[in-house]
Design a protein around this motif. Sequence first.
Motif, PDB file in Angstrom:
ATOM      1  N   LEU A 109      39.056  41.636  42.530  1.00 56.16           N
ATOM      2  CA  LEU A 109      39.287  40.938  41.265  1.00 56.16           C
ATOM      3  C   LEU A 109      40.634  41.337  40.672  1.00 56.16           C
ATOM      4  O   LEU A 109      40.918  42.534  40.552  1.00 56.16           O
ATOM      5  CB  LEU A 109      38.195  41.291  40.234  1.00 56.16           C
ATOM      6  CG  LEU A 109      36.739  40.971  40.555  1.00 56.16           C
ATOM      7  CD1 LEU A 109      35.843  41.505  39.446  1.00 56.16           C
ATOM      8  CD2 LEU A 109      36.534  39.480  40.739  1.00 56.16           C
ATOM      9  N   ASP A 111      42.663  42.069  37.338  1.00 49.80           N
ATOM     10  CA  ASP A 111      41.997  42.714  36.201  1.00 49.80           C
ATOM     11  C   ASP A 111      41.611  41.734  35.101  1.00 49.80           C
ATOM     12  O   ASP A 111      40.647  41.955  34.372  1.00 49.80           O
ATOM     13  CB  ASP A 111      42.833  43.880  35.659  1.00 49.80           C
ATOM     14  CG  ASP A 111      44.032  43.443  34.842  1.00 49.80           C
ATOM     15  OD1 ASP A 111      44.657  42.421  35.182  1.00 49.80           O
ATOM     16  OD2 ASP A 111      44.358  44.147  33.870  1.00 49.80           O
ATOM     17  N   ASP A 114      38.280  40.493  36.131  1.00 48.57           N
ATOM     18  CA  ASP A 114      37.341  41.594  35.880  1.00 48.57           C
ATOM     19  C   ASP A 114      36.885  41.559  34.421  1.00 48.57           C
ATOM     20  O   ASP A 114      35.685  41.605  34.115  1.00 48.57           O
ATOM     21  CB  ASP A 114      38.042  42.915  36.219  1.00 48.57           C
ATOM     22  CG  ASP A 114      37.164  44.131  36.044  1.00 48.57           C
ATOM     23  OD1 ASP A 114      36.549  44.281  34.971  1.00 48.57           O
ATOM     24  OD2 ASP A 114      37.114  44.971  36.951  1.00 48.57           O
ATOM     25  N   LEU A 118      33.111  40.291  35.005  1.00 52.06           N
ATOM     26  CA  LEU A 118      32.340  41.402  35.560  1.00 52.06           C
ATOM     27  C   LEU A 118      31.101  41.730  34.734  1.00 52.06           C
ATOM     28  O   LEU A 118      30.020  41.948  35.293  1.00 52.06           O
ATOM     29  CB  LEU A 118      33.223  42.644  35.716  1.00 52.06           C
ATOM     30  CG  LEU A 118      32.531  43.814  36.430  1.00 52.06           C
ATOM     31  CD1 LEU A 118      32.118  43.420  37.844  1.00 52.06           C
ATOM     32  CD2 LEU A 118      33.424  45.043  36.448  1.00 52.06           C
ATOM     33  N   VAL A 136      34.206  47.128  42.814  1.00 49.94           N
ATOM     34  CA  VAL A 136      35.304  46.233  42.453  1.00 49.94           C
ATOM     35  C   VAL A 136      36.614  46.865  42.884  1.00 49.94           C
ATOM     36  O   VAL A 136      36.886  48.033  42.572  1.00 49.94           O
ATOM     37  CB  VAL A 136      35.314  45.939  40.939  1.00 49.94           C
ATOM     38  CG1 VAL A 136      36.584  45.189  40.551  1.00 49.94           C
ATOM     39  CG2 VAL A 136      34.087  45.132  40.552  1.00 49.94           C
ATOM     40  N   ILE A 138      40.769  46.120  42.699  1.00 51.15           N
ATOM     41  CA  ILE A 138      41.781  45.275  42.081  1.00 51.15           C
ATOM     42  C   ILE A 138      42.628  44.633  43.177  1.00 51.15           C
ATOM     43  O   ILE A 138      43.065  45.301  44.115  1.00 51.15           O
ATOM     44  CB  ILE A 138      42.672  46.089  41.133  1.00 51.15           C
ATOM     45  CG1 ILE A 138      41.843  46.616  39.953  1.00 51.15           C
ATOM     46  CG2 ILE A 138      43.836  45.241  40.615  1.00 51.15           C
ATOM     47  CD1 ILE A 138      41.208  45.530  39.108  1.00 51.15           C
ATOM     48  N   SER A 236      44.974  44.476  31.087  1.00 49.68           N
ATOM     49  CA  SER A 236      44.198  45.338  30.198  1.00 49.68           C
ATOM     50  C   SER A 236      45.072  46.196  29.291  1.00 49.68           C
ATOM     51  O   SER A 236      44.605  46.675  28.256  1.00 49.68           O
ATOM     52  CB  SER A 236      43.265  46.235  31.014  1.00 49.68           C
ATOM     53  OG  SER A 236      44.001  47.008  31.955  1.00 49.68           O
TER      54      SER A 236
END
Length: 309
Positions: A109, A111, A114, A118, A136, A138, A236
Amino acid sequence: MTDIRERDFRGVDLNLLITLHVLLRERSVSRAAACLHVGQPAVSGALARLRAVFGDPLLVRIPGGMQPTPRALALQAALVPVLQGIQALVTEEPAFDPGATQRTFRIGLPDWVDAWLLAPLLARLHRDAPDARVQVLITDRFRLPDMLAREEVDFAVGGFHGAPGWQHQRPLATVHYCCMHRPGLLGGDAALTLDRYVALPHLLVTYRNALEGTVDEALRTLGRSRHVAYTSPRFSSLPRVLQQVPAIATVPDVLAPSWQRDFGLVRAPAPLELPPIEVVIAFHAAREQDPALRWLFEVIASIVDAPAD
């Protein structure tokens, strides 16, 4: 019924195909030998025979291992379903039961995906497949093909265009862009115009350390440009930067609700036309018939299609 010509198999030891599968997976003669519980000379000899059968080097040495040729990757895509079919005939594998599975799913994924999918995915698995595990990793469109070929991930979810032919894709969603910034940045109820947009400092997520991306390509068609003041490989990191820095970020709009709720940021439409992200589930062609993955793909699709709260 398909006519199987026995003469076509003369001189071909079908055990060689198992060796080829393991070599392509491990990309190392020594590791393949360990998996097959034979000596390295036996695997080296099998590789020489395979090269003669297919008229191709199949694996070439590179620093740190061996690299498959395009012919080898095509063979891998065709070979694995055949071996899986034979294995199913021999083992009589039962149908997939999510409630009983203890499988570990390895999912690639980016981010931002995610952050988007997720949590609801894990909640669904906790309910329907409580003994399943999820790892998971990245990834991005540049790294994914190699990760799939090496079986580091079972599949990935994201915007993976320009994929090789053996990487199958299942369309999942069309995601558009929006702009995020801290309250008061534009002053009052001012709209985000193109002039204001290009005048502001920008935050950019890049997977290859570039200072340009999709937005810059779109701006060039308008004869405009922007100033990218900060780059990161992770979405993020952006919300907390935006809380403290008078800048703007153009991001997938599925991130906006949580950034508004959790970080108090403001959402605005992008003041220029940007191509949407075509999100897909990407997987190796060899996994097309994997019943567990097919079940999980349906779960993910149902989460994406569910109405927003």
